[in-house]
Every structure is written in C-alpha cells, then in structure tokens.
Design a protein around this motif. Structure first.
Motif, PDB file in Angstrom:
ATOM      1  N   SER A 181      38.955  44.261  50.791  1.00 46.07           N
ATOM      2  CA  SER A 181      38.972  44.246  49.326  1.00 46.07           C
ATOM      3  C   SER A 181      40.257  44.864  48.787  1.00 46.07           C
ATOM      4  CB  SER A 181      37.751  44.991  48.762  1.00 46.07           C
ATOM      5  OG  SER A 181      37.858  46.397  48.944  1.00 46.07           O
ATOM      6  N   GLU A 182      40.731  45.909  49.421  1.00 44.67           N
ATOM      7  CA  GLU A 182      41.958  46.559  48.974  1.00 44.67           C
ATOM      8  C   GLU A 182      43.176  45.660  49.195  1.00 44.67           C
ATOM      9  OE1 GLU A 182      41.927  50.231  51.113  1.00 44.67           O
ATOM     10  OE2 GLU A 182      40.111  50.969  50.099  1.00 44.67           O
ATOM     11  N   SER A 185      42.929  42.667  46.650  1.00 53.31           N
ATOM     12  CA  SER A 185      43.278  43.114  45.299  1.00 53.31           C
ATOM     13  C   SER A 185      44.771  43.398  45.178  1.00 53.31           C
ATOM     14  CB  SER A 185      42.477  44.362  44.929  1.00 53.31           C
ATOM     15  OG  SER A 185      41.095  44.073  44.855  1.00 53.31           O
ATOM     16  N   LYS A 190      41.222  37.526  43.836  1.00 50.44           N
ATOM     17  CA  LYS A 190      39.983  38.029  43.247  1.00 50.44           C
ATOM     18  C   LYS A 190      38.750  37.608  44.047  1.00 50.44           C
ATOM     19  CE  LYS A 190      41.331  36.272  39.162  1.00 50.44           C
ATOM     20  NZ  LYS A 190      41.336  35.942  37.710  1.00 50.44           N
ATOM     21  N   ASP A 193      31.947  40.149  41.721  1.00 52.50           N
ATOM     22  CA  ASP A 193      31.532  41.550  41.658  1.00 52.50           C
ATOM     23  C   ASP A 193      30.517  41.892  42.743  1.00 52.50           C
ATOM     24  OD1 ASP A 193      32.993  42.237  39.217  1.00 52.50           O
ATOM     25  OD2 ASP A 193      31.578  40.886  38.220  1.00 52.50           O
TER      26      ASP A 193
END
Length: 285
Positions: A181-182, A185, A190, A193
C-alpha cells in the motif's frame, strides 16, 4: 451511509465455461467489473465480447500460471520449460530474492501491450493473478509501470479476517499488503478503501460469511467509501482451458458454480440493500 461496491470477477479468458458464468452474472447485474488473463485460452475472444456487452475489463497480471507472453528464454528467473513456475515455487523465489525485477517489468509491459493491441486503450485497473502484485520485487516494478502508463487503480487485498482460516499462501499475501500500500500510494496508484474476497472464496461463500466480512471491513467513517468484492464465478470446467498448462483444480471443481449461484441469489441482492451498497465499476471511480 452508502458504500460504493465493485464486484470484480477474476480470470476472464481462462476458458469458455468461466467466461460464460462471468457474462451471465454481468447480464443479471450481479458483477460490475472483471479482470482478464492475457494468456488465457479464450482471452481475446472474451475481451472483445465483454466490450460488446459493456462489461468493464481490467487486466489480471499473471506471473505464475501457464505460458508467458514474452519469450520464456528472456524470463529465466520466472519460467522453467517454457512455463511459469506455479504459485508456490514463485513465492519461494520471491522470498529468496531470486526473481529479476527487469523480467517482471518486461512481462507486465507485454501483457499491457496485448490488452492495448486488442482494445485500443489501456486497462482502467490492473490487479494480480494470485495477488503477485503485492509481493516483494513485483510491487515495486508493478507500481512503477502503472505510474508511467497513467493507470490509476489496482487491488489491495488487505482483508480483515481470521487468518488461521486462510491458506499459507494467502497469509503471506496478507502480510505483504501494508508494504504494498505504501509503494502504490507513493507512485500515485489508488486502491479501494476496503476489500473482501479472501475469506469467502469458493465453498466458503455464504450469506453468513459475506455478512461477517462486510461488518469487519467496512470502515464506516469515510464519505463515499469504496470496497472491492473479489469473486470467481463460472461453470465447472470440462477439461479444456487454462493459461497454457491446462486447467487448475479450482476451475474443475464445483466451487466456481457455487460462487456464481450465491451471487445470483435473492439473499445476496437483499444483503446489498441492507448494507446500502451501491454497485459500480472501477471506471466510475
């Protein structure tokens, strides 16, 4: 609060039985998106038909099953005897740090080119077959390519669930999601959620388990929160198909049909209303 739900069917193009189930679910309004395997036995035909009926299609990036699109001799760390290594051997090499990221980039670019050559456009989202895209070495190359191509969306299979109920490969996938995810991002890529699908695959998909997964994973804090539901509908494979090395056990079992029947059930339709889930596709985000 309303939630935006993407119901994404994996493995379009694997074989005719899989494709038939996916198309029927879309026509019934039970899925909203899908991901196509570039090296599947029916991929080109399935991709063209999906576009004809208006089914949004992303790319299901494959590094583990069947024949690569690049010449296998150019992928010595990813292949053996002309085929990908399979999920478990691939994961062993990932953990040992012996997979070449240049080869990963080359194969990803080849699969994106295959999609573009057929459709004249880039996929709106790309995820990974067997979640290879969140693994070390892959995720860095993957994010870099998506950033350079301007492809904005991927899947982050970070599901809150009882990991003891997951297989060892899926536990490893879950352990890699935070780092992935890091990196995503940081490259402007994207993801939704929330995500469900690992804990409700195949025979584990019931109204009870879906309800539990939604309760655990919907954050209930963000406006217009998005959630992806990964599904695998299709008819039982009759022995033909796959990605160049024949169909796998999952495709030849009744579990694909079980998922399809659950998605087409009145109980699942009611559950969407109970949770105020508004179905959409990646194209609409």
């Amino acid at each position: 609060m309303a939630y935006r739900l993407i119901i994404n069917a994996d493995d379009l193009g694997y074989n005719e039985e899989r494709d038939k189930g996916i198309f029927e679910c879309f026509e019934d309004g039970r899925i909203s998106d899908c991901s196509v395997l570039a090296n599947g036995s029916t991929s080109q035909k399935a991709l063209l038909h999906a576009r004809q009926i208006g089914l949004p299609v992303g790319l299901h990036f494959n590094l583990t099953e069947g024949k690569p699109l690049c010449p296998a001799e150019n992928l010595p760390s990813l292949t053996e005897n002309g085929l990908f290594l399979g999920r478990l051997r691939f994961m062993d090499k990932i953990k040992a740090g012996t997979v070449d990221s240049i080869e990963i980039t080359g194969e990803l670019l080849a699969q994106i080119k295959w999609y573009f050559d057929i459709t004249g456009s880039l996929p709106h989202h790309i995820d990974g077959h067997q979640h290879v895209h969140v693994m070390p070495s892959v995720r860095e190359a993957f994010a870099d390519v998506l950033n350079k191509k301007g492809i904005k969306w991927t899947r982050l299979p970070r599901e809150i669930c009882d990991q003891s109920e997951c297989s060892n490969p899926l536990q490893y996938v879950l352990s890699q999601c935070q780092a992935a995810s890091e990196i995503f991002s940081g490259h402007g890529v994207k993801f939704t959620d929330s995500f469900i699908g690992l804990s409700v695959m195949g025979g584990k998909m019931t109204i009870k388990t879906i309800t539990s997964a939604l309760k655990c994973n919907l954050k209930q804090t963000a406006q217009n929160e998005t959630i992806e539901f990964m599904v695998h509908p299709g008819y039982k494979c009759k022995g033909f198909g796959g990605c160049g090395s024949g169909p796998d056990d999952f495709s030849m079992s009744v579990e694909r049909e079980h998922e399809m029947n659950m998605l087409r059930s009145d109980e699942w339709k009611k559950l969407q209303k109970d949770f105020t889930l508004e179905v959409c596709s990646y194209n609409e985000l």
